[in-house]
Scaffold this active site. Structure first.
Site, PDB file in Angstrom:
ATOM      1  N   TRP A 188       0.794  -1.226   0.000  1.00 53.10           N
ATOM      2  CA  TRP A 188       0.000   0.000   0.000  1.00 53.10           C
ATOM      3  C   TRP A 188       0.828   1.279   0.000  1.00 53.10           C
ATOM      4  O   TRP A 188       0.294   2.363  -0.208  1.00 53.10           O
ATOM      5  CB  TRP A 188      -0.930   0.030   1.215  1.00 53.10           C
ATOM      6  CG  TRP A 188      -0.253  -0.233   2.536  1.00 53.10           C
ATOM      7  CD1 TRP A 188      -0.249  -1.409   3.222  1.00 53.10           C
ATOM      8  CD2 TRP A 188       0.518   0.686   3.332  1.00 53.10           C
ATOM      9  NE1 TRP A 188       0.477  -1.287   4.394  1.00 53.10           N
ATOM     10  CE2 TRP A 188       0.952  -0.014   4.489  1.00 53.10           C
ATOM     11  CE3 TRP A 188       0.873   2.029   3.197  1.00 53.10           C
ATOM     12  CZ2 TRP A 188       1.722   0.590   5.490  1.00 53.10           C
ATOM     13  CZ3 TRP A 188       1.655   2.642   4.187  1.00 53.10           C
ATOM     14  CH2 TRP A 188       2.070   1.917   5.311  1.00 53.10           C
ATOM     15  N   ASN A 189       2.129   1.194   0.235  1.00 59.16           N
ATOM     16  CA  ASN A 189       2.892   2.437   0.434  1.00 59.16           C
ATOM     17  C   ASN A 189       3.209   3.177  -0.871  1.00 59.16           C
ATOM     18  O   ASN A 189       3.172   4.402  -0.918  1.00 59.16           O
ATOM     19  CB  ASN A 189       4.164   2.165   1.228  1.00 59.16           C
ATOM     20  CG  ASN A 189       5.069   1.151   0.575  1.00 59.16           C
ATOM     21  OD1 ASN A 189       4.630   0.316  -0.221  1.00 59.16           O
ATOM     22  ND2 ASN A 189       6.351   1.195   0.904  1.00 59.16           N
ATOM     23  N   GLU A 197      10.759  -8.923  -2.728  1.00 58.99           N
ATOM     24  CA  GLU A 197      11.414  -7.754  -2.119  1.00 58.99           C
ATOM     25  C   GLU A 197      10.773  -7.573  -0.758  1.00 58.99           C
ATOM     26  O   GLU A 197       9.593  -7.249  -0.657  1.00 58.99           O
ATOM     27  CB  GLU A 197      11.220  -6.524  -3.018  1.00 58.99           C
ATOM     28  CG  GLU A 197      12.108  -5.358  -2.600  1.00 58.99           C
ATOM     29  CD  GLU A 197      11.407  -4.441  -1.614  1.00 58.99           C
ATOM     30  OE1 GLU A 197      11.674  -4.603  -0.398  1.00 58.99           O
ATOM     31  OE2 GLU A 197      10.630  -3.597  -2.041  1.00 58.99           O
ATOM     32  N   LYS A 206      -2.745  -8.995  -7.092  1.00 61.81           N
ATOM     33  CA  LYS A 206      -3.443  -8.780  -5.825  1.00 61.81           C
ATOM     34  C   LYS A 206      -3.101  -7.380  -5.351  1.00 61.81           C
ATOM     35  O   LYS A 206      -2.046  -7.120  -4.768  1.00 61.81           O
ATOM     36  CB  LYS A 206      -3.051  -9.799  -4.760  1.00 61.81           C
ATOM     37  CG  LYS A 206      -3.989  -9.746  -3.540  1.00 61.81           C
ATOM     38  CD  LYS A 206      -3.332 -10.198  -2.267  1.00 61.81           C
ATOM     39  CE  LYS A 206      -2.447  -9.155  -1.635  1.00 61.81           C
ATOM     40  NZ  LYS A 206      -3.186  -7.924  -1.199  1.00 61.81           N
TER      41      LYS A 206
END
Length: 484
Positions: free
Chosen positions: A150-151, A249, A174
């Protein structure tokens, strides 16, 4: 008007009944921005089945045709960037100016891979016999899946779809349930650009449900995820079921090293920006600052002054450069890290509290925080804070600095500042990280690989290396008829 688009499957937005729903609130004001449906395993199966059906034709499409689609999509994203950036600020919190940069870079990623996808080359290798030819070439691996955080949702979305679509892999995405709205606009751009039905699915959902279903799905041949270390470990275990390729990551704990001959004002400004940009909610944010003891006190004072002078507020205000954090859990974690560091002997020299005032009452705000003389065993020096906190510790020798910098299991990014470049280069080569910024506070670059060492992940995104995740190598060994 509610922004809930549902799921994008087989070239259309659909809203199946029976799915759970998540309400999206503006982190600066608490106001409702929209909502999203949450994908379950049934939705995942539908999306993957459609992608599998689309794969053969998409793989046969020429690289130039796929490139044209990506170019058109990037142009549409550029045209809608102002609207998209404002929506992203309302759902995620970053200032609009930061989101303009994020979205513009995402469009540039699509253009980059549109070109790189045309350059996938093969080779003819030497053989042990004069009548044998070894032909080595690359092919799309199959249905891909990806999990986006979300960042930086739009940017990282493009990091994953760009190379996958460029080489001919349909991809099931997703999206983060916390910030799916601006992403939906990106999907619209791809659809309008002519991407064939089934070549992208957008299914917001929860990691333990939709993410887990994708990771273990037998028809998914590769999965790329930007996530926490525990989430990455779970993905890797699930992916082992059909030996699907993984690109992970998984965050980091970046040291920012200040040598005695560094330009302290320049270094402090760089550390401040990298510590508090997006309120520290970045995988390559500065977590721990290691400063040569000879300049430690002066540098700590500069950092405290910069943190105290930082103006925070609603990111939709053009004058604001630093917004809220996403949700209360970020504040709770930051407060825990501050308390732990102070209890163990660190000194709180800036921030460490929620701001007061009516403009902050309904949002998730926390002042940029600096802990000086942070003990090496304190939480901000050992665990990823993912919040607006920077911890400073002094070192006496370069050997001590390297030992501290390399002591954790994380190895994504590091930074080092100093004016003796020959010496700094040598130190940078001894830092156990996937990328090191030398007198620069950003380690990502479109044409260079991005990824971590140790527990910070495996595989690489960006650069030509970003294509390799989605390609399989094939060797054709051929006998040729020689004229007598």
């Amino acid at each position: 008007m509610d922004n809930n688009r549902g799921f994008f499957i087989n070239g259309a937005w659909v809203k199946p009944s029976g799915c759970d729903q998540h309400i999206i609130l503006n982190p600066a004001t608490g106001e409702r921005v929209g909502s999203t449906l949450l994908a379950d395993r049934v939705i995942v199966d539908q999306a993957v089945d459609v992608a599998e059906q689309a794969f053969p034709a998409f793989a046969r499409m020429s690289a130039n045709e796929r490139a044209d689609i990506l170019f058109r999509a990037a142009a549409l994203i550029d045209a809608r960037t102002p609207e998209m950036a404002l929506l992203l600020t309302r759902e995620q919190g970053k200032p609009v100016s930061d989101n303009v940069k994020e979205i513009s870079f995402g469009a540039e990623v699509l253009r980059y891979y549109a070109e790189e996808g045309k350059r996938i080359w093969g080779s003819i290798r030497p053989a042990s016999s004069p009548d044998i030819r070894n032909l080595v070439s690359s092919y799309p691996v199959g249905v891909a899946a990806a999990i986006v955080p979300w960042n930086y949702p739009v940017d990282l979305y493009c990091w994953k779809i760009g190379p996958a679509l460029a080489v001919g892999c349909p991809i099931v995405m997703k999206s983060p349930h916390e910030t799916p709205l601006a992403i939906a606009m990106v999907v619209d751009c791809l659809h309008e650009a002519g991407l064939p039905a089934g070549c992208i699915a957008d299914i917001p959902g929860l990691g333990p449900v939709a993410g887990a279903a994708l990771a273990e799905h037998p028809k998914v041949r590769v999965i790329s995820a930007t996530a926490s270390v525990p989430a990455g470990q779970a993905i890797l275990r699930a992916a082992a079921g059909n030996l699907k390729r993984t690109c992970l990551e998984l965050g980091g704990h970046a040291p920012f090293i200040v040598t005695a001959d560094a330009d302290l004002e320049e270094a402090a400004k760089a550390a401040h920006r990298r510590s508090y940009s997006n309120m520290g909610q970045i995988c390559i944010t500065v977590n721990r600052i290691l400063v040569d003891r000879r300049v430690h006190r002066e540098f700590a004072g500069l950092m405290a002054d910069l943190a105290d002078a930082t103006i925070t507020g609603d990111g939709t205000d053009p004058a604001i450069g630093y917004g809220p954090v996403l949700n209360p859990s970020v504040i709770t974690r930051t407060e825990e890290h501050v308390k732990d560091a102070v209890c163990k002997g660190g000194q709180l020299i800036a921030g460490g509290h929620r701001p007061t005032g009516s403009e902050f009452a309904q949002g998730h705000f926390f002042r940029p925080t600096v802990i000086d003389n942070a003990p090496l065993n304190s939480l901000p020096m050992t665990e990823e804070s993912f919040g607006p906190i920077a911890a400073i510790a002094a070192y006496n020798t370069e050997d001590e600095m390297l030992r501290i910098a390399n002591s954790l299991d994380f190895g994504l990014a590091a930074y080092i500042y100093g004016q003796d470049l020959e010496r700094i280069w040598g130190l940078a080569e001894q830092l156990d990280f996937g990328a090191v910024g030398v007198n620069v506070n950003d380690t990502s670059d479109l044409q260079a690989p991005f990824g971590g060492w140790k527990m910070s992940g495996m595989g690489r995104e960006l650069g030509p290396e970003g294509l390799e995740t989605y390609l399989e190598t094939k060797h054709l060994k051929m006998r040729v008829r020689r004229r007598t």
